[in-house]
Design an enzyme around this catalytic site. Sequence first.
Site, mmCIF file in Angstrom:
data_model
loop_
_atom_site.group_PDB
_atom_site.id
_atom_site.type_symbol
_atom_site.label_atom_id
_atom_site.label_comp_id
_atom_site.label_asym_id
_atom_site.label_seq_id
_atom_site.Cartn_x
_atom_site.Cartn_y
_atom_site.Cartn_z
ATOM 1 N N ILE A 19 0.815 -1.117 -0.131
ATOM 2 C CA ILE A 19 -0.022 -0.063 -0.183
ATOM 3 C C ILE A 19 1.032 1.168 0.036
ATOM 4 O O ILE A 19 0.547 2.168 -0.777
ATOM 5 C CB ILE A 19 -1.018 -0.057 1.241
ATOM 6 C CG1 ILE A 19 -1.961 -1.135 1.097
ATOM 7 C CG2 ILE A 19 -1.565 1.344 1.269
ATOM 8 C CD1 ILE A 19 -2.791 -1.346 2.469
ATOM 9 N N ASP A 38 11.850 3.419 4.620
ATOM 10 C CA ASP A 38 11.469 1.850 4.813
ATOM 11 C C ASP A 38 12.647 1.026 5.289
ATOM 12 O O ASP A 38 14.008 1.456 5.095
ATOM 13 C CB ASP A 38 10.914 1.232 3.473
ATOM 14 C CG ASP A 38 10.121 0.042 3.363
ATOM 15 O OD1 ASP A 38 10.554 -0.984 4.172
ATOM 16 O OD2 ASP A 38 9.155 -0.025 2.996
ATOM 17 N N CYS A 61 15.040 3.076 6.994
ATOM 18 C CA CYS A 61 14.544 4.061 8.231
ATOM 19 C C CYS A 61 13.855 2.965 9.018
ATOM 20 O O CYS A 61 12.879 2.426 8.247
ATOM 21 C CB CYS A 61 13.762 5.278 7.960
ATOM 22 S SG CYS A 61 13.028 5.819 9.822
ATOM 23 N N ASP A 62 13.986 2.778 10.266
ATOM 24 C CA ASP A 62 13.428 1.804 11.039
ATOM 25 C C ASP A 62 12.435 2.760 12.001
ATOM 26 O O ASP A 62 12.808 3.197 12.841
ATOM 27 C CB ASP A 62 14.163 1.010 11.867
ATOM 28 C CG ASP A 62 13.244 -0.233 12.876
ATOM 29 O OD1 ASP A 62 12.189 0.164 12.906
ATOM 30 O OD2 ASP A 62 13.999 -0.872 13.757
ATOM 31 N N ASN A 89 2.563 4.721 7.463
ATOM 32 C CA ASN A 89 1.997 3.635 6.779
ATOM 33 C C ASN A 89 2.694 2.044 7.159
ATOM 34 O O ASN A 89 1.949 1.129 7.088
ATOM 35 C CB ASN A 89 2.044 3.807 4.936
ATOM 36 C CG ASN A 89 1.961 2.336 4.438
ATOM 37 O OD1 ASN A 89 0.919 2.123 4.259
ATOM 38 N ND2 ASN A 89 2.838 1.774 4.112
ATOM 39 N N TYR A 154 -2.394 -6.885 16.767
ATOM 40 C CA TYR A 154 -2.679 -6.085 15.738
ATOM 41 C C TYR A 154 -3.831 -4.958 15.819
ATOM 42 O O TYR A 154 -3.641 -3.911 15.620
ATOM 43 C CB TYR A 154 -2.895 -6.823 14.559
ATOM 44 C CG TYR A 154 -2.744 -6.026 13.173
ATOM 45 C CD1 TYR A 154 -1.878 -5.492 12.679
ATOM 46 C CD2 TYR A 154 -4.228 -5.988 12.309
ATOM 47 C CE1 TYR A 154 -1.925 -4.781 11.333
ATOM 48 C CE2 TYR A 154 -4.491 -5.248 11.196
ATOM 49 C CZ TYR A 154 -3.277 -4.772 10.608
ATOM 50 O OH TYR A 154 -3.433 -4.070 9.608
ATOM 51 N N LYS A 158 -3.880 -0.951 16.123
ATOM 52 C CA LYS A 158 -4.477 -0.125 15.196
ATOM 53 C C LYS A 158 -5.641 0.687 16.018
ATOM 54 O O LYS A 158 -6.013 1.864 15.474
ATOM 55 C CB LYS A 158 -5.362 -0.823 13.960
ATOM 56 C CG LYS A 158 -4.364 -1.579 13.259
ATOM 57 C CD LYS A 158 -3.365 -0.553 12.457
ATOM 58 C CE LYS A 158 -2.414 -1.331 11.435
ATOM 59 N NZ LYS A 158 -1.400 -0.241 10.908
ATOM 60 N N LEU A 186 -8.976 -6.135 4.066
ATOM 61 C CA LEU A 186 -8.060 -6.905 3.792
ATOM 62 C C LEU A 186 -7.501 -6.548 2.113
ATOM 63 O O LEU A 186 -8.427 -6.609 1.350
ATOM 64 C CB LEU A 186 -8.292 -8.216 3.519
ATOM 65 C CG LEU A 186 -7.250 -9.544 3.159
ATOM 66 C CD1 LEU A 186 -6.078 -9.518 4.422
ATOM 67 C CD2 LEU A 186 -7.902 -10.939 3.331
HETATM 68 N N1 LIG Z 1 -2.731 -5.172 3.400
HETATM 69 C C1 LIG Z 1 -3.824 -5.054 4.080
HETATM 70 O O1 LIG Z 1 -4.840 -5.954 3.945
HETATM 71 C C2 LIG Z 1 -4.224 -3.904 5.248
HETATM 72 C C3 LIG Z 1 -5.356 -3.949 5.606
HETATM 73 C C4 LIG Z 1 -5.379 -3.122 6.678
HETATM 74 C C5 LIG Z 1 -4.294 -2.188 6.946
HETATM 75 N N2 LIG Z 1 -3.210 -2.180 6.339
HETATM 76 C C6 LIG Z 1 -2.204 -1.381 6.968
HETATM 77 O O2 LIG Z 1 -1.682 -0.785 5.674
HETATM 78 C C7 LIG Z 1 -0.348 -0.552 6.073
HETATM 79 C C8 LIG Z 1 0.472 -1.169 4.675
HETATM 80 O O3 LIG Z 1 0.362 -2.578 4.727
HETATM 81 P P1 LIG Z 1 0.821 -3.583 3.318
HETATM 82 O O4 LIG Z 1 -0.215 -4.441 3.284
HETATM 83 O O5 LIG Z 1 1.106 -2.523 2.440
HETATM 84 O O6 LIG Z 1 1.857 -4.056 4.274
HETATM 85 P P2 LIG Z 1 3.399 -4.618 3.347
HETATM 86 O O7 LIG Z 1 4.059 -5.611 4.402
HETATM 87 O O8 LIG Z 1 3.183 -4.989 2.167
HETATM 88 O O9 LIG Z 1 4.386 -3.445 3.445
HETATM 89 C C9 LIG Z 1 4.703 -2.616 4.600
HETATM 90 C C10 LIG Z 1 5.880 -2.046 4.361
HETATM 91 O O10 LIG Z 1 6.589 -1.627 5.846
HETATM 92 C C11 LIG Z 1 7.845 -1.721 5.739
HETATM 93 N N3 LIG Z 1 8.073 -1.883 7.235
HETATM 94 C C12 LIG Z 1 7.835 -2.995 8.045
HETATM 95 N N4 LIG Z 1 8.544 -2.419 9.323
HETATM 96 C C13 LIG Z 1 9.290 -1.390 9.232
HETATM 97 C C14 LIG Z 1 10.097 -0.462 10.041
HETATM 98 N N5 LIG Z 1 9.898 -0.765 11.172
HETATM 99 N N6 LIG Z 1 10.450 0.559 9.717
HETATM 100 C C15 LIG Z 1 9.995 0.898 8.223
HETATM 101 N N7 LIG Z 1 9.392 0.355 7.521
HETATM 102 C C16 LIG Z 1 8.969 -0.943 8.087
HETATM 103 C C17 LIG Z 1 8.187 -3.346 5.156
HETATM 104 O O11 LIG Z 1 9.363 -3.179 4.746
HETATM 105 C C18 LIG Z 1 7.083 -2.959 3.806
HETATM 106 O O12 LIG Z 1 7.886 -2.203 2.910
HETATM 107 C C19 LIG Z 1 0.168 -1.318 7.353
HETATM 108 O O13 LIG Z 1 0.004 -0.241 8.356
HETATM 109 C C20 LIG Z 1 -0.978 -2.123 7.506
HETATM 110 O O14 LIG Z 1 -1.311 -2.533 8.991
HETATM 111 C C21 LIG Z 1 -3.100 -3.394 5.572
#
Ligand SMILES: NC(=O)c1ccc[n+]([C@@H]2O[C@H](COP(=O)([O-])OP(=O)(O)OC[C@H]3O[C@@H](n4cnc5c(N)ncnc54)[C@H](O)[C@@H]3O)[C@@H](O)[C@H]2O)c1
Length: 255
Positions: A19, A38, A61-62, A89, A154, A158, A186
Amino acid sequence: MEQRHAKKVAVISGAASGIGQAHAIRLASEGAAVVIADIQPGETTRQRIEATGGRAVAFRCDVADPDSVAQLGRLVRDMFGRCDILVNNAGLIPAQPFEQIRFADWRRIMAVNLDGVFLMTQCFLPDMRERGWGRIVNMASNTFGQKTNGLTHYVASKGGVIGFTRALSGEVGQYGITVNAIAPALTRTPGTEALEDRYAGMTRDELFSFVIGKQSVPRPSMPEDLAATLSFLVSDDAGFITGQTIYADGGVVRG
Ligand SMILES: NC(=O)c1ccc[n+]([C@@H]2O[C@H](COP(=O)([O-])OP(=O)(O)OC[C@H]3O[C@@H](n4cnc5c(N)ncnc54)[C@H](O)[C@@H]3O)[C@@H](O)[C@H]2O)c1
């Protein structure tokens, strides 16, 4: 695309994939200079943006590490002078029955999903306050608004993000800064691949069918759906919307 984010600098955490990558591509296509922050290399996102004439830079970045976030702040200010738009994000999406969650699992989820929002916002809010304009958007989840299994840490994180969004909006509205959250359903991303066979005994495809069955709009949620919502929330048009969690989830949760 209309260049409605021209001259804006957007810092997007977790923009190397999923996302966050869609968010970065969308804001860059509308004129923003994008900082991909990231823990993974963000080169794929950067190259995709530059291939279409956009401006982006990728920094490791963490978000859970105060020193790493402080270093990111210095790099962004050296390169761009400021941050106008912050998208919190980055997040971890675990699936574990409650009785299997160890304290270390709980802490890791809270560190990335909630502490990370705090650290990044404390880092970049002063830039927005100084300029009298800012946009902060946090990624929540529609799991907060419905029955879920295997996601207690989780959903708790949130819920914290939604509370943070509401509370902070009250303090910073007077400075021209809005704070909102997006709560997706999702969505197909690398982050949800790991849910396969681990969530309520369903395969990933069965899980998506189950979720789509709860939506009013019967199709999978795509990262681009969420990027479109983000683009509106960070625009001038959304300047009177703050403290809100927008359930961009095809109509599962109706607030
Ligand atoms: N995909 C879904 O179904 C969904 C649904 C609801 C909410 N979300 C939220 O949307 C956001 C993105 O989700 P996604 O599905 O794209 O996840 P993803 O795992 O595909 O991407 C997450 C990104 O965050 C990075 N990341 C993880 N830990 C990190 C840290 N400590 N510091 C910096 N970067 C870090 C990862 O390297 C990755 O590039 C999240 O907050 C997730 O909770 C996702």
